[in-house]
Design a protein around this motif. Structure first.
Motif, PDB file in Angstrom:
ATOM      1  N   MET A  97     -31.857   7.892  15.934  1.00 54.59           N
ATOM      2  CA  MET A  97     -32.018   6.698  17.122  1.00 54.59           C
ATOM      3  C   MET A  97     -32.019   7.061  18.388  1.00 54.59           C
ATOM      4  O   MET A  97     -33.097   6.386  18.544  1.00 54.59           O
ATOM      5  N   MET A 101     -35.800   4.901  19.827  1.00 54.80           N
ATOM      6  CA  MET A 101     -35.350   3.871  20.799  1.00 54.80           C
ATOM      7  C   MET A 101     -36.995   4.082  21.628  1.00 54.80           C
ATOM      8  O   MET A 101     -37.143   3.458  22.202  1.00 54.80           O
ATOM      9  N   PHE A 105     -40.101   2.108  22.715  1.00 58.20           N
ATOM     10  CA  PHE A 105     -40.406   1.004  24.182  1.00 58.20           C
ATOM     11  C   PHE A 105     -41.899   1.969  24.028  1.00 58.20           C
ATOM     12  O   PHE A 105     -42.322   1.263  25.268  1.00 58.20           O
ATOM     13  N   LYS A 111     -39.216  -6.233  25.352  1.00 60.51           N
ATOM     14  CA  LYS A 111     -37.952  -6.963  26.226  1.00 60.51           C
ATOM     15  C   LYS A 111     -37.175  -6.393  26.306  1.00 60.51           C
ATOM     16  O   LYS A 111     -36.158  -6.528  26.298  1.00 60.51           O
ATOM     17  N   GLN A 112     -36.661  -5.656  26.580  1.00 63.12           N
ATOM     18  CA  GLN A 112     -35.537  -4.764  26.802  1.00 63.12           C
ATOM     19  C   GLN A 112     -34.620  -5.351  27.672  1.00 63.12           C
ATOM     20  O   GLN A 112     -34.639  -6.088  28.887  1.00 63.12           O
ATOM     21  N   ASN A 113     -33.234  -5.107  27.409  1.00 62.62           N
ATOM     22  CA  ASN A 113     -31.574  -5.805  28.293  1.00 62.62           C
ATOM     23  C   ASN A 113     -31.023  -5.409  28.528  1.00 62.62           C
ATOM     24  O   ASN A 113     -30.119  -5.602  27.624  1.00 62.62           O
ATOM     25  N   LYS A 114     -30.698  -4.404  29.206  1.00 59.83           N
ATOM     26  CA  LYS A 114     -29.935  -3.304  28.828  1.00 59.83           C
ATOM     27  C   LYS A 114     -28.540  -3.187  30.250  1.00 59.83           C
ATOM     28  O   LYS A 114     -28.792  -2.521  30.377  1.00 59.83           O
ATOM     29  N   PRO A 137     -26.737   3.055  29.027  1.00 63.11           N
ATOM     30  CA  PRO A 137     -26.596   1.756  28.339  1.00 63.11           C
ATOM     31  C   PRO A 137     -26.985   1.939  27.138  1.00 63.11           C
ATOM     32  O   PRO A 137     -25.913   1.852  26.181  1.00 63.11           O
ATOM     33  N   TYR A 138     -27.752   2.076  26.410  1.00 62.26           N
ATOM     34  CA  TYR A 138     -28.196   2.206  25.062  1.00 62.26           C
ATOM     35  C   TYR A 138     -27.114   4.013  25.086  1.00 62.26           C
ATOM     36  O   TYR A 138     -27.117   3.309  23.096  1.00 62.26           O
ATOM     37  N   THR A 141     -23.533   2.925  23.816  1.00 61.71           N
ATOM     38  CA  THR A 141     -23.576   1.388  23.234  1.00 61.71           C
ATOM     39  C   THR A 141     -23.625   2.556  21.465  1.00 61.71           C
ATOM     40  O   THR A 141     -22.953   2.525  20.792  1.00 61.71           O
ATOM     41  N   ALA A 142     -24.486   3.462  21.031  1.00 62.91           N
ATOM     42  CA  ALA A 142     -24.531   3.854  20.059  1.00 62.91           C
ATOM     43  C   ALA A 142     -24.220   5.425  19.963  1.00 62.91           C
ATOM     44  O   ALA A 142     -23.686   5.135  18.552  1.00 62.91           O
ATOM     45  N   ASP A 145     -18.612   6.064  19.364  1.00 64.64           N
ATOM     46  CA  ASP A 145     -16.966   6.812  19.378  1.00 64.64           C
ATOM     47  C   ASP A 145     -17.147   8.632  19.518  1.00 64.64           C
ATOM     48  O   ASP A 145     -16.932   9.429  19.542  1.00 64.64           O
ATOM     49  N   HIS A 146     -18.488   9.144  20.155  1.00 70.34           N
ATOM     50  CA  HIS A 146     -18.545  10.508  20.382  1.00 70.34           C
ATOM     51  C   HIS A 146     -18.198  10.809  22.236  1.00 70.34           C
ATOM     52  O   HIS A 146     -18.837  11.364  23.082  1.00 70.34           O
TER      53      HIS A 146
ATOM     54  N   ARG B 929     -15.916  15.585  11.656  1.00 68.98           N
ATOM     55  CA  ARG B 929     -16.284  13.868  11.429  1.00 68.98           C
ATOM     56  C   ARG B 929     -16.134  13.310   9.649  1.00 68.98           C
ATOM     57  O   ARG B 929     -15.333  12.427   9.560  1.00 68.98           O
TER      58      ARG B 929
ATOM     59  N   GLY C  48     -29.871   4.446  12.528  1.00 67.17           N
ATOM     60  CA  GLY C  48     -31.652   4.925  12.936  1.00 67.17           C
ATOM     61  C   GLY C  48     -32.167   4.391  11.198  1.00 67.17           C
ATOM     62  O   GLY C  48     -33.387   4.678  11.646  1.00 67.17           O
ATOM     63  N   LEU C  51     -33.235   0.954  12.767  1.00 73.25           N
ATOM     64  CA  LEU C  51     -34.174   1.482  14.426  1.00 73.25           C
ATOM     65  C   LEU C  51     -35.910   1.537  13.644  1.00 73.25           C
ATOM     66  O   LEU C  51     -37.018   0.943  14.401  1.00 73.25           O
ATOM     67  N   MET C  86     -22.591  -2.037  15.530  1.00 71.72           N
ATOM     68  CA  MET C  86     -22.919  -1.791  17.003  1.00 71.72           C
ATOM     69  C   MET C  86     -24.180  -1.933  17.271  1.00 71.72           C
ATOM     70  O   MET C  86     -24.841  -2.171  18.447  1.00 71.72           O
ATOM     71  N   LEU C  90     -26.635  -2.521  20.113  1.00 77.28           N
ATOM     72  CA  LEU C  90     -27.554  -2.140  20.474  1.00 77.28           C
ATOM     73  C   LEU C  90     -29.697  -2.726  20.689  1.00 77.28           C
ATOM     74  O   LEU C  90     -30.226  -2.592  21.038  1.00 77.28           O
ATOM     75  N   GLY C  92     -29.805  -5.823  20.835  1.00 82.54           N
ATOM     76  CA  GLY C  92     -29.629  -6.904  22.048  1.00 82.54           C
ATOM     77  C   GLY C  92     -30.411  -5.875  23.543  1.00 82.54           C
ATOM     78  O   GLY C  92     -31.348  -6.745  23.992  1.00 82.54           O
ATOM     79  N   GLN C  93     -30.197  -4.814  22.941  1.00 84.62           N
ATOM     80  CA  GLN C  93     -29.938  -4.124  24.778  1.00 84.62           C
ATOM     81  C   GLN C  93     -31.423  -4.058  24.930  1.00 84.62           C
ATOM     82  O   GLN C  93     -32.881  -3.430  25.222  1.00 84.62           O
ATOM     83  N   LEU C  94     -32.070  -3.458  23.245  1.00 88.34           N
ATOM     84  CA  LEU C  94     -33.379  -2.928  23.149  1.00 88.34           C
ATOM     85  C   LEU C  94     -34.496  -4.629  22.905  1.00 88.34           C
ATOM     86  O   LEU C  94     -36.091  -4.032  23.039  1.00 88.34           O
ATOM     87  N   GLY C  95     -34.068  -5.337  23.192  1.00 88.07           N
ATOM     88  CA  GLY C  95     -34.831  -6.716  23.088  1.00 88.07           C
ATOM     89  C   GLY C  95     -34.993  -6.638  22.315  1.00 88.07           C
ATOM     90  O   GLY C  95     -36.160  -7.419  21.777  1.00 88.07           O
TER      91      GLY C  95
END
Lengths: 369, 994, 137
Positions: A97, A101, A105, A111-114, A137-138, A141-142, A145-146, B929, C48, C51, C86, C90, C92-95
């Motif tokens: 992931m 990402m 970018f 256009k990101q929105n973080k 921020p990403y 989110t991802a 859980d960790h 996990r 993944g 994405l 989730m 995510l 949304g954040q990435l646009g």
């Protein structure tokens, strides 16, 4: 390959083995060593499938000790590029992931929105100082859980800067700094990201950029062309304020130890400033771990790749050192914190220790004058 | 020597389950079904209660498994004509009617389109049309079309229609010369799973069925609301075809009614609630009412389901519909609302009747052929209703499902397994199919062969198949590509095998229909060609392309190319997979020495299996020891128990009393168990474990049980009755003590029946009051006992507000009379709830990692289709361990559990599906996990040299892949569905093919 | 220039893939803009993958599985639901408009529903236009 060796001094290696002796990956069980790898390169062997190509943490500990000044991690970075051309690739973590990402970018398609969490009253639109937000921020989110908690660090940094009388700007269009892409040999991704950031920073007309993340700081300082602006880590900013007498602290009773991030320490040489600030806080007792400063040991993973058995061993050993020193470990890199938080949630974790980010800790006690 | 054969009569879910259990235990099975397809009534259902599982989805895999099982011969369109001989040596004659279409049929449907004759389709209870040549429903198995010769125009040489023959492009497929065959079968035992039938509601004249189009049966409703039904799931009135605004469900429409059927049909309450919920989900604003007598939501999770229906706004009105008439455009249902004591004329747009379940048609003929007896209601009679419910009245013949009386799917399935267990004791010779799976094929560069199917006109009519095959031939690593008329035809299979050999192909792609229906066929071809079957890929260009994009041939052609490109990407990374094997310790442990444990132990012992039974008490017998006379026939419990104990003494069962389970290590086939007993700790290995720990009875705190000596539980009453006659008293009974309340919503299932039986005995010499919420006398003979109690003068009161007792009088607000009553009472009997055996259950969770349902009973593998299996492979559930049960149900489930254990223990080794998770140890940081998310506890963190690592037990892994996604470091891999394969498919979809 | 969206559909082996087959058997038509990838369980869908698909140029991704409570593997669909939630954040954040990701429960008997869900989803993606904001309708 030959050029790579020249560029990184690898042809100078005379097989003393100090790097191997210090290498944290070797210590916990890598099947090859840095020395052997360089040796094999000198013999013209194909290194694509060597253990360390992707398992190297690029923590630079080996270079502390190398008598011939071999830039081993620079060498690794070049080998990664070559390996990639030959179809090699790292063991991506988290379903690839993070890398995907970065590529998204780099593509510039979205256009990101973080910054939804951002309290704009803490920032300004036209100041000369900006705070770099980065990928927190990403990642939060991802990896919720960790136990990832990086936005909290940015928020703390805003509070700290406000307290010091600075209303920083936040660059809405900043993209991933490219640090990880660079270090996994994805030069094209790195360059696209860098170009985008150069353009954003130049357009912003800021004069100073403050980081909470040492990786962004390091890559912009060493890998981006000179942007003509001042770059600083938040701990440098606070340390300067302490020197200038504009920072005071509330009392906080805590015995702590401090984790030097590899990028902040060995790459950027910032060891003293964070310590100085901690020592200014009344009630804080700073105890060093067995390995600290230049000899500091790694949080176990870098660039979201090759996290494994060995990483866990390193983390457990490092946290054992921390536990022996103090009940609280202060980290100063969002990734160190995420990595330690992760291991804390895992099976077999038996350490009595809590983690606090440096900026977060400081924000709780800092008072302006 | 070939395996002994068992005959299973009936191809519904019970027959299928019995066949699978027999076949998996190494017996050979003849599965006989009258209809042209398997699946029975369950296949017609849309959803199943109480989980709203899609019925087809859960039944279809079992149907396919039974059809493909090499130990099972499925004979559809077949009937048993004669049976001679005895247990161990029956001679059976079966008449197999012709289908007029042979196995070459590819189910393409071209014939169906061509056929000019149409009639209402029986499967859709006449709501949809079918042709003379037809497949009853899309998922039908066998999927060979069948010709209804009564309807077909092709009558000998008189009329020659033959439009289907002209349309069929398969060689030698439709065959009008086919004739009926009489088959002679030798079998050692027989299982009757013939199901039942439904009363034609026309016989209930005042309900207007057949007169008013919008009065329908529950099965018609089921098809109407079904996604695969005639309206594709749109719920409409049959008259007017509009969405109904008001629907009224009429329960007990002929059941519990001496004019029609006196007994309870057992499934209609829940089925109607399910249908009401479905109706409410379809039509949010509709007014939905249920007219009922007693809501019999007695099973696990049923009461919660009932409560949910009430919360959704479905109205429950107590009263039996008296008549249904039509006024203007709507129907009017007349009923006395017995809770409010007023007559209501309910206007409604649709009425759904729940008519009674009857014995199977021609059950009398079958009884004659089999020489076994029927009971008073015309169902098959059990040898003994309490403890031998599955045994017919002739040795070697066993009964299951609706053959002995109305039953839901879960109970039928448990009985089916139980019947299989009993039948297995006659099976001397066992055989397990063995196929040598080639390992080779993955080595070297991929050499891919692509076969693109025309499927007659089904694909080629839309997709330019030649263009697609040409495109596939150009793709990297593809060394052979061709198009073929029918990929699944025998000749093409031969061609595929030969091409693999000639061109040294090591990956095969067939672009045709669905891997779900045809995958196994082509995988078998790979095996025959000598390469590993997991090197096969299928591109679904028919079901998921040509059939659904028939108006856009060009884009469908492009899409087919993309699908093949994606398959090539996947195939490039395919590896040969080999099913691993795991050895089996051939012995069973039974935990619990009550009737369930004893039954399971004796069943397994009868099959020659080494059995150890442990009981924590000093004596065996469990709850049965404490009971006096049993419902419904009044037989003494001690008599039955004595017989079982005699059987046990004659057996080789190793019995340990005062013994408990201490620890369990290992997994299916290989459990290492330590047992604590008075002699100390014993360690022994077992292949299977049956849990028969029973349940506890609720210790009441209400109704003055603690303070008044004249308040006793129903169990204490049993002892009192055993001790001597009870006379001249006024006795009151209160039901649902500790059950069906907020704290504990479930019904305890056994108590209404037991209590009515108790009061029927007491009523002659005592005055008896009976206070209940819903009368749940659903078991065999129970409704009849309820009637006996009424006849003997027991007074029944219905309560919703909890009654009170002060030591002398029971105060109750009686719903029927609407009066507050004070009932003088000498003795108050509380029917107490059945609750989980807390302490033992906790121990089981600890040592076996079994899962629990909300109320604390053990969770079944599947509430409908896995009632006797736990969530852990190799651990089976007998009796009340999984929830309250009546005695015959306890015994049936114990036998069912024994059948599952027998199947497991009949094998020398277990074959593990190769599609399992696999740990790359170096990458594993044993974060655990994976083991936390695994629904089957198949993953453990284990010590290795120098550390720890996650370890997947292939025998327990089901290949879902949840752990793979959860693994942060890609240490976990799902074989056959590797990350790289799925990623390559995604890339290939976007055009990137490396 | 006309534009056809590229839509990836994950379908679980036991329910939704069966639903897609059933749509075919009954000839329920839907737009050909979707490609189905079969997985054993919707819980097998790695965030993944989603994405990756968007990075490679997908305009929409639809995850389909058994209805809640029906999962062949007990609770895989709940896991899928959690991951998709989730991803909504995510993306949304990435646009990437989060509507471009869908989650639907389709049983093996619901051929009509499968066709309807696909038709609706394709319609939605067409209205949104190409994910990269490039040439569109």
């Amino acid at each position: 390959m030959k050029e790579s060796m020249q560029r990184t001094n690898a042809q100078m290696c005379y097989s003393c083995g100090k790097c191997t002796a210090h290498c944290p990956v070797v210590r916990v069980g890598a099947s090859e060593s840095p020395r052997e790898m360089v040796e094999r390169a000198q013999l013209g062997r194909d290194l694509t499938n060597d253990d360390l190509v992707w398992n190297c943490l690029t923590c630079k500990l080996c270079q502390n000790y190398c008598p011939e000044d071999v830039d081993f991690i620079g060498f690794i970075r070049e080998i990664r590029g070559i390996s990639r051309d030959n179809g090699g690739k790292p063991e991506y973590t988290h379903g690839e992931m993070m890398q995907t990402m970065a590529r998204i970018f780099a593509s510039g398609k979205f256009k990101q929105n973080k910054l939804e969490w951002l309290d704009r009253s803490k920032t300004s639109h036209d100041g000369e100082v900006a705070l770099w937000i980065g990928c927190g921020p990403y990642v939060d989110t991802a990896l919720k859980d960790h136990g990832s908690d990086q936005v909290n660090i940015s928020n703390a940094a805003l509070d700290v800067l406000n307290m010091l009388g600075i209303k920083p700007r936040v660059l809405d269009e900043e993209v991933c700094c490219g640090h990880d892409a660079l270090w996994i040999g994805e030069d094209e991704t790195f360059e696209a990201l860098m170009d985008k950031n150069l353009e954003v920073i130049s357009r912003s007309e800021i004069t100073k950029l403050v980081f909470t993340c040492p990786e962004g700081y390091e890559v912009m300082k060493h890998e981006y062309p000179d942007m003509g602006i001042e770059l600083a880590h938040i701990s440098e900013v606070v340390a300067d304020a302490v020197d200038d007498g504009v920072a005071t602290f509330d009392k906080m009773e805590k015995k702590v130890t401090y984790q030097d991030p590899c990028r902040l320490g060995r790459f950027l040489g910032i060891y003293d400033q964070p310590r100085k600030v901690l020592e200014q806080i009344p009630g804080i007792e700073l105890v060093e771990m067995e390995h600290s400063g230049k000899r500091s040991r790694c949080c176990g993973v870098s660039a979201w790749i090759n996290c494994n058995q060995n990483s866990k061993r390193m983390q457990m050993e490092r946290l054992e050192e921390a536990e022996n020193a103090a009940p609280t470990l202060v980290t100063n890199c969002p990734k160190c914190l995420t990595h330690f938080n992760c291991v804390k949630n895992e099976d077999g974790f038996d350490k009595e220790i809590e983690f606090t980010d440096w900026t977060v800790l400081v924000s709780k006690t800092l008072r302006g004058v | 020597m070939s395996a002994s054969s068992v005959l299973v009569i009936g191809g519904g879910i019970a027959g299928i389950q019995a066949s699978l259990d027999l076949a998996n235990a190494g017996a050979h099975v003849y599965l006989i079904e009258k209809a042209p397809f398997l699946g029975g009534r369950m296949a017609q259902l849309f959803k199943t209660f109480p989980t709203n599982d899609c019925s087809t989805c859960i039944e279809a895999p079992l149907i396919v498994e039974a059809h493909r099982h090499s130990n099972i011969d499925v004979l559809v369109d077949s009937e048993v004509m004669t049976v001679a001989g005895n247990a161990g040596n029956f001679k059976v004659q079966v008449l197999k009617k012709p289908k007029y279409v042979n196995d070459n049929c590819t189910s393409c449907g071209d014939c169906f389109d061509a056929c000019p004759e149409a009639v209402p389709n029986e499967f859709d209870v006449g709501l949809k049309l079918r042709k003379a040549i037809y497949l009853p429903f899309p998922q039908a198995v066998p999927s060979t079309y069948t010709i209804d010769r009564d309807l077909c125009l092709n009558k000998g040489h008189l009329i020659a229609c033959e439009k289907c023959l002209e349309a069929c492009e398969v060689e030698n497929c439709i065959d009008f010369e086919m004739e009926a065959e009489m088959l002679d079968l030798d079998v050692v035992s027989i299982i009757v799973a013939c199901g039942g039938s439904v009363l034609d509601p026309r016989s209930m004249k005042n309900y207007g069925y057949g007169k008013f189009e919008n009065v329908i049966t529950n099965m018609e409703f089921e098809r109407l609301v079904s996604a695969s039904g005639p309206t594709e799931g749109e719920l409409v009135e049959l008259e007017g075809m509009e969405s109904p605004k008001r629907i009224t469900f009429v329960l007990c429409a002929g059941s519990r009614d001496v004019n029609f059927q006196g007994y309870c049909s057992r499934v209609c309450c829940m089925n109607s609630i399910k249908e009401a919920i479905l109706a409410k989900e379809h039509l949010k604003d509709a007014e939905i009412k249920l007219l009922y007598m007693d809501i019999r939501s007695f099973g696990k999770g049923f009461e919660e389901y009932y409560n949910r229906a009430k919360e959704m706004g479905i109205k429950f009105v107590r009263g039996k519909a008296s008549d249904i008439t039509k006024k203007d455009e709507h129907l009017v249902v007349r009923v006395e609302n017995t809770e409010e004591g007023k007559i209501e004329d309910m206007e409604t747009d649709m009425v759904v009747l729940a008519p009674p379940l009857l014995p199977a048609e021609h059950i009398g003929d079958l009884a004659k052929v089999l020489d076994i007896k029927l009971d008073d209601n015309g169902f098959f009679r059990s040898e003994q209703v309490n403890v031998l419910p599955l045994r017919g009245t002739k040795e070697g013949i066993f009964l299951c499902g609706v053959a002995t009386g109305p039953k839901d799917i879960a109970d039928s399935v448990a009985e089916a397994s139980g019947a299989a267990s009993s039948a297995l004791s006659y099976v001397e010779n066992r055989e397990h199919p063995s196929v040598e799976i080639p390992e080779k094929g993955g080595e070297g560069e991929p050499r891919i062969g692509v076969f693109v199917c025309h499927c007659g006109n089904n694909i080629a009519g839309v997709v330019d198949v030649e263009d697609v095959a040409g495109y596939a031939g150009e793709l990297p690593n593809v060394v052979h590509s061709e198009n073929t008329l029918f990929a699944c035809a025998d000749s093409t299979i031969e061609d595929i095998i030969n091409t693999i050999r000639e061109k040294d192909l090591n990956r095969i792609i067939v672009a045709a229909c669905s891997p779900k229906t045809h995958g196994d066929l082509f995988m078998d071809a790979l095996i025959e060609a000598g390469i590993n079957p997991y090197l096969f890929e299928m591109s679904n260009i028919r079901n998921q392309c040509s059939w659904v994009h028939s108006d856009e041939p060009e884009r469908a052609t492009e899409k087919s190319k993309t699908l093949i490109r994606m398959s090539v990407a996947r195939a490039n990374l395919a590896e040969p997979l080999i099913a691993e094997t795991s050895s089996v310790t051939k012995s069973a442990l039974i935990v619990g020495g009550g009737i369930a444990g004893l039954t399971a132990a004796l069943d397994l012992n009868a099959q020659g299996i080494d059995v150890t039974l442990i009981e924590k008490q000093e004596e065996l017998g469990g709850r049965l020891r404490e009971l006096h006379k049993l419902s419904p026939e009044g037989i003494e419990a001690s008599k039955l128990l004595t017989q079982k104990m005699k059987d046990l003494l004659k057996s080789n069962v190793n019995v340990m009393t005062s013994a408990t389970l201490d620890d369990v290590e290992g997994y299916v086939g290989n459990f290492q168990v330590t047992i604590k007993s008075l002699e100390g700790v014993t360690a022994k290995d077992f292949g299977a474990i049956i849990l028969a720990i029973g349940a506890e009875l609720y210790e009441p705190t209400e109704f003055g049980y603690v303070d008044h000596e004249n308040v006793i539980t129903n169990l204490e009453l049993e002892k009192m009755m055993e001790a001597g006659p009870i006379e001249g008293k006024t006795i009151s009974f209160i039901q649902c003590v500790g059950a069906r309340n907020e704290e504990y919503p479930g019904c305890s299932r056994y108590c209404c029946e037991v209590a009515t039986h108790q009061v029927a005995q007491l009523a002659e010499k005592n005055k008896v009051n009976f206070l209940y919420k819903d009368m749940r006398t659903f078991g065999k003979g129970a409704e009849e006992n309820y009637k006996v109690a009424s006849e003997k003068g027991v007074r029944f009161f219905r309560w919703t507000e909890q009654p009170e007792f002060d030591g002398n009088e029971v105060k109750v607000q009686d719903v029927f009379s609407g009066m507050a009553l004070a009932l003088p009472t000498d003795l108050l009997v509380l029917s107490v709830a059945m609750r989980p055996n807390q302490e033992t259950v906790e121990k089981l969770v600890e040592v076996l990692k079994v899962s629990l349902s909300e109320e604390g009973f053990l969770m079944e593998k599947h509430v409908k289709l896995g009632p006797v299996e736990s969530s852990i492979a190799g651990v089976f559930l007998a009796g009340c361990v999984s929830g309250p049960k009546r005695l015959d149900e306890t015994v049936s489930s114990a036998s069912g559990a024994a059948a599952k254990a027998a199947a497991l223990l009949s094998k020398d080794e277990i074959l593990v599906s190769p599609i399992v998770a696999f740990v790359r140890e170096d990458n594993c940081r044993w974060c655990a996990r994976c083991s936390e998310v695994c629904p089957y506890s198949a993953i453990d963190i284990v010590e290795i040299e120098g550390g720890k690592v996650a370890w997947v037990n292939g025998a327990m892994c089901t290949g879902c892949g949840a752990c793979v996604v959860e693994c942060p470091t890609k240490a976990m891999i799902l074989k056959g569905f590797k990350d790289e394969q799925i990623e390559a498919q995604i890339d290939a979809m976007m055009g990137e093919l490396v | 220039m006309s534009w056809d969206p590229q839509i990836l559909v994950f379908a679980c082996n036991w329910c939704s893939y069966g639903g897609a087959d059933a749509a075919g058997v009954s000839r329920f038509q839907y737009p050909p803009d979707v490609q189905i990838v079969r997985v054993m369980c919707s819980g097998r869908v790695d965030p993944g993958f989603v994405l990756r698909a968007f990075n490679k140029g997908a305009d929409g991704v639809l995850v389909t599985g058994c209805h809640l409570g029906d999962c062949h593997y007990q609770d895989g669909n709940y896991k899928a639901e959690k991951r998709v939630e989730m991803l909504y954040t995510l993306l949304g954040q990435l646009g990437i408009q989060s509507e471009r990701l869908g989650l639907e429960w389709i049983s093996a008997a619901e051929g009509q529903r499968f066709a309807n869900v696909i038709t609706d989803f394709v319609g939605k993606i067409r209205r949104l236009g190409p994910a990269n904001g490039g040439e569109g309708p």
